[in-house]
Design a protein around this motif. Structure first.
Motif, PDB file in Angstrom:
ATOM      1  N   ALA A 186      -1.998   3.487  13.388  1.00 11.94           N
ATOM      2  CA  ALA A 186      -1.505   4.811  13.018  1.00 11.94           C
ATOM      3  C   ALA A 186      -1.203   4.933  11.531  1.00 11.94           C
ATOM      4  O   ALA A 186      -1.182   6.032  10.980  1.00 11.94           O
ATOM      5  N   ALA A 187      -0.975   3.799  10.854  1.00 17.74           N
ATOM      6  CA  ALA A 187      -0.623   3.827   9.436  1.00 17.74           C
ATOM      7  C   ALA A 187      -1.831   3.612   8.526  1.00 17.74           C
ATOM      8  O   ALA A 187      -1.696   3.670   7.301  1.00 17.74           O
ATOM      9  N   ALA A 188      -2.996   3.371   9.115  1.00 12.49           N
ATOM     10  CA  ALA A 188      -4.171   3.036   8.303  1.00 12.49           C
ATOM     11  C   ALA A 188      -4.515   4.133   7.301  1.00 12.49           C
ATOM     12  O   ALA A 188      -4.881   3.860   6.154  1.00 12.49           O
ATOM     13  N   ARG A 189      -4.377   5.385   7.716  1.00  9.55           N
ATOM     14  CA  ARG A 189      -4.744   6.493   6.823  1.00  9.55           C
ATOM     15  C   ARG A 189      -3.873   6.541   5.581  1.00  9.55           C
ATOM     16  O   ARG A 189      -4.288   7.020   4.526  1.00  9.55           O
ATOM     17  N   LEU A 190      -2.615   6.029   5.698  1.00 12.81           N
ATOM     18  CA  LEU A 190      -1.716   6.055   4.552  1.00 12.81           C
ATOM     19  C   LEU A 190      -2.194   5.099   3.463  1.00 12.81           C
ATOM     20  O   LEU A 190      -2.088   5.391   2.278  1.00 12.81           O
ATOM     21  N   GLY A 191      -2.739   3.938   3.884  1.00 11.62           N
ATOM     22  CA  GLY A 191      -3.316   3.021   2.912  1.00 11.62           C
ATOM     23  C   GLY A 191      -4.520   3.623   2.216  1.00 11.62           C
ATOM     24  O   GLY A 191      -4.724   3.434   1.007  1.00 11.62           O
ATOM     25  N   VAL A 192      -5.310   4.365   2.969  1.00 16.04           N
ATOM     26  CA  VAL A 192      -6.480   5.038   2.390  1.00 16.04           C
ATOM     27  C   VAL A 192      -6.043   6.079   1.370  1.00 16.04           C
ATOM     28  O   VAL A 192      -6.608   6.187   0.276  1.00 16.04           O
ATOM     29  N   LEU A 193      -5.010   6.859   1.717  1.00 16.93           N
ATOM     30  CA  LEU A 193      -4.498   7.866   0.790  1.00 16.93           C
ATOM     31  C   LEU A 193      -3.988   7.235  -0.492  1.00 16.93           C
ATOM     32  O   LEU A 193      -4.206   7.749  -1.591  1.00 16.93           O
ATOM     33  N   ALA A 194      -3.293   6.102  -0.349  1.00 18.12           N
ATOM     34  CA  ALA A 194      -2.784   5.417  -1.536  1.00 18.12           C
ATOM     35  C   ALA A 194      -3.933   4.964  -2.422  1.00 18.12           C
ATOM     36  O   ALA A 194      -3.867   5.083  -3.657  1.00 18.12           O
ATOM     37  N   GLY A 195      -4.991   4.437  -1.803  1.00 24.67           N
ATOM     38  CA  GLY A 195      -6.153   4.005  -2.565  1.00 24.67           C
ATOM     39  C   GLY A 195      -6.825   5.150  -3.292  1.00 24.67           C
ATOM     40  O   GLY A 195      -7.226   5.026  -4.459  1.00 24.67           O
ATOM     41  N   LEU A 196      -6.930   6.298  -2.624  1.00 21.35           N
ATOM     42  CA  LEU A 196      -7.536   7.470  -3.251  1.00 21.35           C
ATOM     43  C   LEU A 196      -6.677   7.986  -4.403  1.00 21.35           C
ATOM     44  O   LEU A 196      -7.199   8.388  -5.445  1.00 21.35           O
ATOM     45  N   GLY A 197      -5.340   7.965  -4.187  1.00 25.46           N
ATOM     46  CA  GLY A 197      -4.444   8.388  -5.260  1.00 25.46           C
ATOM     47  C   GLY A 197      -4.561   7.489  -6.470  1.00 25.46           C
ATOM     48  O   GLY A 197      -4.587   7.946  -7.615  1.00 25.46           O
ATOM     49  N   GLY A 198      -4.635   6.169  -6.220  1.00 27.43           N
ATOM     50  CA  GLY A 198      -4.788   5.217  -7.310  1.00 27.43           C
ATOM     51  C   GLY A 198      -6.112   5.383  -8.033  1.00 27.43           C
ATOM     52  O   GLY A 198      -6.179   5.335  -9.268  1.00 27.43           O
ATOM     53  N   LYS A 199      -7.179   5.592  -7.252  1.00 23.81           N
ATOM     54  CA  LYS A 199      -8.510   5.758  -7.851  1.00 23.81           C
ATOM     55  C   LYS A 199      -8.560   6.985  -8.744  1.00 23.81           C
ATOM     56  O   LYS A 199      -9.113   6.942  -9.862  1.00 23.81           O
ATOM     57  N   SER A 200      -7.967   8.089  -8.269  1.00 23.06           N
ATOM     58  CA  SER A 200      -7.998   9.320  -9.073  1.00 23.06           C
ATOM     59  C   SER A 200      -7.226   9.178 -10.365  1.00 23.06           C
ATOM     60  O   SER A 200      -7.512   9.838 -11.365  1.00 23.06           O
ATOM     61  N   ALA A 201      -6.210   8.282 -10.356  1.00 22.42           N
ATOM     62  CA  ALA A 201      -5.385   8.095 -11.555  1.00 22.42           C
ATOM     63  C   ALA A 201      -5.858   6.917 -12.412  1.00 22.42           C
ATOM     64  O   ALA A 201      -5.290   6.646 -13.456  1.00 22.42           O
ATOM     65  N   GLY A 202      -6.891   6.198 -11.924  1.00 20.78           N
ATOM     66  CA  GLY A 202      -7.360   5.025 -12.654  1.00 20.78           C
ATOM     67  C   GLY A 202      -6.418   3.852 -12.535  1.00 20.78           C
ATOM     68  O   GLY A 202      -6.330   2.998 -13.439  1.00 20.78           O
ATOM     69  N   VAL A 203      -5.705   3.765 -11.407  1.00 23.93           N
ATOM     70  CA  VAL A 203      -4.741   2.706 -11.161  1.00 23.93           C
ATOM     71  C   VAL A 203      -5.245   1.810 -10.021  1.00 23.93           C
ATOM     72  O   VAL A 203      -5.554   2.310  -8.941  1.00 23.93           O
ATOM     73  N   GLY A 204      -5.356   0.526 -10.265  1.00 20.84           N
ATOM     74  CA  GLY A 204      -5.770  -0.397  -9.221  1.00 20.84           C
ATOM     75  C   GLY A 204      -4.693  -0.486  -8.144  1.00 20.84           C
ATOM     76  O   GLY A 204      -3.505  -0.573  -8.443  1.00 20.84           O
ATOM     77  N   THR A 205      -5.104  -0.442  -6.880  1.00 20.77           N
ATOM     78  CA  THR A 205      -4.159  -0.419  -5.782  1.00 20.77           C
ATOM     79  C   THR A 205      -4.451  -1.549  -4.800  1.00 20.77           C
ATOM     80  O   THR A 205      -5.599  -1.731  -4.378  1.00 20.77           O
ATOM     81  N   GLN A 206      -3.420  -2.316  -4.452  1.00 28.25           N
ATOM     82  CA  GLN A 206      -3.537  -3.363  -3.446  1.00 28.25           C
ATOM     83  C   GLN A 206      -2.606  -3.048  -2.281  1.00 28.25           C
ATOM     84  O   GLN A 206      -1.424  -2.804  -2.470  1.00 28.25           O
ATOM     85  N   GLU A 207      -3.160  -3.010  -1.069  1.00 32.50           N
ATOM     86  CA  GLU A 207      -2.352  -2.724   0.107  1.00 32.50           C
ATOM     87  C   GLU A 207      -1.863  -4.022   0.739  1.00 32.50           C
ATOM     88  O   GLU A 207      -2.623  -4.962   0.947  1.00 32.50           O
ATOM     89  N   ILE A 208      -0.577  -4.060   1.028  1.00 33.52           N
ATOM     90  CA  ILE A 208       0.039  -5.222   1.689  1.00 33.52           C
ATOM     91  C   ILE A 208       0.552  -4.759   3.039  1.00 33.52           C
ATOM     92  O   ILE A 208       1.403  -3.854   3.130  1.00 33.52           O
ATOM     93  N   LYS A 209       0.050  -5.349   4.120  1.00 33.82           N
ATOM     94  CA  LYS A 209       0.423  -4.906   5.458  1.00 33.82           C
ATOM     95  C   LYS A 209       1.526  -5.805   6.019  1.00 33.82           C
ATOM     96  O   LYS A 209       1.495  -7.011   5.862  1.00 33.82           O
ATOM     97  N   VAL A 210       2.523  -5.183   6.648  1.00 34.33           N
ATOM     98  CA  VAL A 210       3.626  -5.915   7.229  1.00 34.33           C
ATOM     99  C   VAL A 210       3.830  -5.529   8.684  1.00 34.33           C
ATOM    100  O   VAL A 210       3.353  -4.504   9.128  1.00 34.33           O
TER     101      VAL A 210
END
Length: 210
Positions: A186-210
């Motif tokens: 259920a939380a997978a889409r949130l990681g995708v959104l974070a990646g898209l936000g980082g990409k649009s801003a030119g910021v590298g994003t690493q997702e850490i799952k807990v």
């Protein structure tokens, strides 16, 4: 010793930030149980709005207390009981600053799960070297995202995932960021959104799952 205690408080803050998703309660102090750990207490302060005309989070205060009770039943932190008190930020700068000063005067180890749209809290905490753990990231002065004592992590939402990268790039000049996310479908889409936000801003994003 304070550095080690602060790291322990960071772990407690994670528990409280997650616990803030549910439960209910009132204001005041959550003292160690009679049969709990007996060493000197670890004092934490939660700063949340409780008496505004619009946005109030009494459930956050209740959830934090419930998390502390559960932690103390498991022996606290290295035998030290955790005490959590709640201060009403009222989403007002003067009230928030008064709460921050309470943390300083009361020699609290950390502020946890702070929520206030007004500024001024972190400036006071920073002077005293008191960390703010699990803040909402919405302080009007931007200090949740820029202060060296502020560690923002809350249950993820579309807003935070989408805009944190651009905000942090503009205010803190970051080039990469980590996103802590639940390891459930259920939380997978949130990681995708974070990646898209980082990409649009030119910021590298690493997702850490807990």
């Amino acid at each position: 010793m304070r550095s080690r205690s602060a790291m322990a408080a960071l772990a407690v803050g994670a528990t409280l930030a997650l616990a803030a998703c549910g439960s209910s309660g009132t204001t005041g102090e959550s003292s160690p149980a009679a049969d709990g750990p007996k060493a000197s207490p670890v004092k934490l302060l939660s700063i949340v709005p409780l008496t505004t005309p619009t946005t109030n989070f009494p459930e956050q205060a209740g959830a934090a207390k419930a998390a502390v009770r559960a932690l103390n039943k498991r022996g606290g932190i290295n035998g030290h009981p955790v005490q959590i008190d709640v201060c009403d930020s009222k989403n007002d700068q003067a009230a928030g600053e008064a709460c921050a000063q309470k943390a300083v005067n009361g020699k609290y180890l950390a502020v946890v799960s702070a929520f206030s749209t007004a500024g001024g809290i972190n400036a006071i905490l920073e002077k005293a070297g008191i960390p703010s753990i699990g803040a909402s990231g919405i302080a009007g002065d931007g200090s949740d995202l820029t202060s060296k004592i502020s560690f923002v992590y809350q249950p993820a939402s579309t807003y935070y995932e989408a805009v944190c990268a651009p905000l942090l790039k503009d205010t803190a000049k970051i080039s990469k960021m980590g996103v802590v996310n639940y390891d459930i479908a259920a939380a997978a889409r949130l990681g995708v959104l974070a990646g898209l936000g980082g990409k649009s801003a030119g910021v590298g994003t690493q997702e850490i799952k807990v």
